[in-house]
Scaffold this active site. Sequence first.
Site, PDB file in Angstrom:
ATOM      1  N   ASP A 171     -49.593 -63.665  15.917  1.00  0.00           N
ATOM      2  CA  ASP A 171     -50.308 -64.420  14.891  1.00  0.00           C
ATOM      3  C   ASP A 171     -51.329 -65.451  15.370  1.00  0.00           C
ATOM      4  OD1 ASP A 171     -48.208 -62.999  13.937  1.00  0.00           O
ATOM      5  OD2 ASP A 171     -47.342 -64.584  12.734  1.00  0.00           O
ATOM      6  N   GLU A 219     -36.002 -65.990  19.463  1.00  0.00           N
ATOM      7  CA  GLU A 219     -37.260 -65.305  19.125  1.00  0.00           C
ATOM      8  C   GLU A 219     -38.209 -65.316  20.322  1.00  0.00           C
ATOM      9  OE1 GLU A 219     -39.087 -67.173  15.748  1.00  0.00           O
ATOM     10  OE2 GLU A 219     -40.444 -65.504  15.335  1.00  0.00           O
TER      11      GLU A 219
HETATM   12  C1  9WN Z   1     -46.044 -63.098   9.835  1.00  0.00           C
HETATM   13  C2  9WN Z   1     -41.330 -61.083  11.859  1.00  0.00           C
HETATM   14  C3  9WN Z   1     -42.740 -61.497  12.224  1.00  0.00           C
HETATM   15  C4  9WN Z   1     -43.261 -60.741  13.462  1.00  0.00           C
HETATM   16  C5  9WN Z   1     -44.535 -61.351  14.003  1.00  0.00           C
HETATM   17  C6  9WN Z   1     -44.325 -62.844  14.213  1.00  0.00           C
HETATM   18  C7  9WN Z   1     -43.919 -63.504  12.888  1.00  0.00           C
HETATM   19  C8  9WN Z   1     -44.807 -63.663  10.561  1.00  0.00           C
HETATM   20  C9  9WN Z   1     -44.652 -65.139  10.265  1.00  0.00           C
HETATM   21  O1  9WN Z   1     -42.729 -62.903  12.426  1.00  0.00           O
HETATM   22  O2  9WN Z   1     -44.979 -63.372  11.956  1.00  0.00           O
HETATM   23  O3  9WN Z   1     -46.119 -61.717   9.980  1.00  0.00           O
HETATM   24  O4  9WN Z   1     -44.278 -65.473   9.133  1.00  0.00           O
HETATM   25  O5  9WN Z   1     -44.881 -65.955  11.148  1.00  0.00           O
HETATM   26  O6  9WN Z   1     -45.452 -63.438  14.739  1.00  0.00           O
HETATM   27  O7  9WN Z   1     -44.882 -60.712  15.204  1.00  0.00           O
HETATM   28  O8  9WN Z   1     -43.492 -59.417  13.143  1.00  0.00           O
HETATM   29  O9  9WN Z   1     -40.495 -61.224  12.958  1.00  0.00           O
END
Ligand code: 9WN
Length: 461
Positions: A168, A410
């Site tokens: 992100d 994470e």
């Molecule tokens: C937005 C779910 C996701 C991962 C992404 C990570 C984070 C989301 C957020 O979480 O992103 O998609 O709300 O921050 O960056 O890689 O798929 O784990």
Amino acid sequence: MDQQKLYKKAKAVLKKNDLGTWTQPASGLYPHQWLWDSCFIAIGLRHIDPERAKDEIRSILGGQWKNGMIPHIIFSDAKGYHAGPWLWNSHVSPNAPSHVQTTGITQPPILGEAIVRIGEILPSAERIAWYEEVFEPLLRYHEWLYRERDPKGTGLVTVVHPWETGMDNTPPWMEILRKKAGINGLLLLEKIGLGRFIDLFRQDTHDVPAEERMSTHDLYAVYKIVRQLHQLEYDNSKILKKQKVLVQDLAFNSILQKANSHLKDIASELDKPLPKNLLRSMSKVSGALENCWDEKSNNYYSLDYCTGKPIKVPSIATLLPIYGDKLNKEKLDCLLEHLNPLSDFSSPFGIPSAPVSSKFFNAHRYWQGPVWINMNWLLIQGLRSNGCHKEAAELKNNTLNLVEKAGMYEYFSPLDGSPAGICDFSWTAALVLDLLTEDSGQEGHAASSRDAPNHLEHAMI
Ligand code: 9WN
């Protein structure tokens, strides 16, 4: 290392986050189904229960749009996610499915990898049946990617939102986001130390400290792009003409390159031809990725779609062509130098998401420095297929040791291995499980979980 204990812990995390036919990345912070998370999760789950791993993929395919796009999130009924269905309103697009709510963008196309990894452990007749089941939707997804995201046939698809990269707030994206979609008032507040006030309105910092997530400014700029995509009704022909933040993203295209070769393998196993247009696009990928190479810095970079220029801000993406395909020796050697001790990407815990020398570097902030287990996993696979077995083994060892010591988090600091982000994170568990299982010599064999490696057997029951 107590492999059995680690295996049990990983399995328990997947069980905790299992919602029947799909798995949430983590409870609380991420209560929906994410595309690339579920692919990594299926890669781990196949060792415990291949049918359940297939369900994970079936559930993702259940959200496919009429035009072939596979959305980045399929929303459950859970409330409280900071970028829920209300932000997207994706039904403004005639292509959105009516039976589920989803976002209007995709995520890295790792689907082919997950499908093949499941196929790999099935006996041949079951594998063929599995491929028959998923071939059409997978094909439609790849066709969508090239038809709608690379209409000029450059060989590189364009990514329209930083969330599509899965990384992100990765530095190259934040560089152009701040320039082209920045929210100046917020930047100013952050500079004078008042950012903490706005943090109070953030939903994503209930479970994780704000300093481990995106900065508030970057997050609001990311929301702003969602609003713009919504105004354009998630119509890619309009988006590619009107949006300003558009990137031919290196990581996304490297992952797609690998997924293309998986799709070809599936088609050939089924003895089905791939459409000519798609084959033409696929044949351009290697050459197009070579255009992302910068001789001066010996790095690959993403390209700004609007200007055609490289975004010369280093991030872990520079290494992902190692996963995409076999590289020529000269380029491979340049990239491997980054991993040498004292180099930018060297860490005893894996590969940092941004180099330590980056102006963006922050050991605990999301994709701006921390080590992520999915990145380590992708690079382990890429190093192996490029013949770098020693480096792959070292990275694998470091990955398992890290998670054993720090827990199923994470992400992790590349400086001292301390954990960050949410705990009991599904893809960390799934990929640890995958690495542990292959350790026991079962890798690549048509063995199901019923043939569990001896020393892990007890943990699997
Ligand atoms: C937005 C779910 C996701 C991962 C992404 C990570 C984070 C989301 C957020 O979480 O992103 O998609 O709300 O921050 O960056 O890689 O798929 O784990």
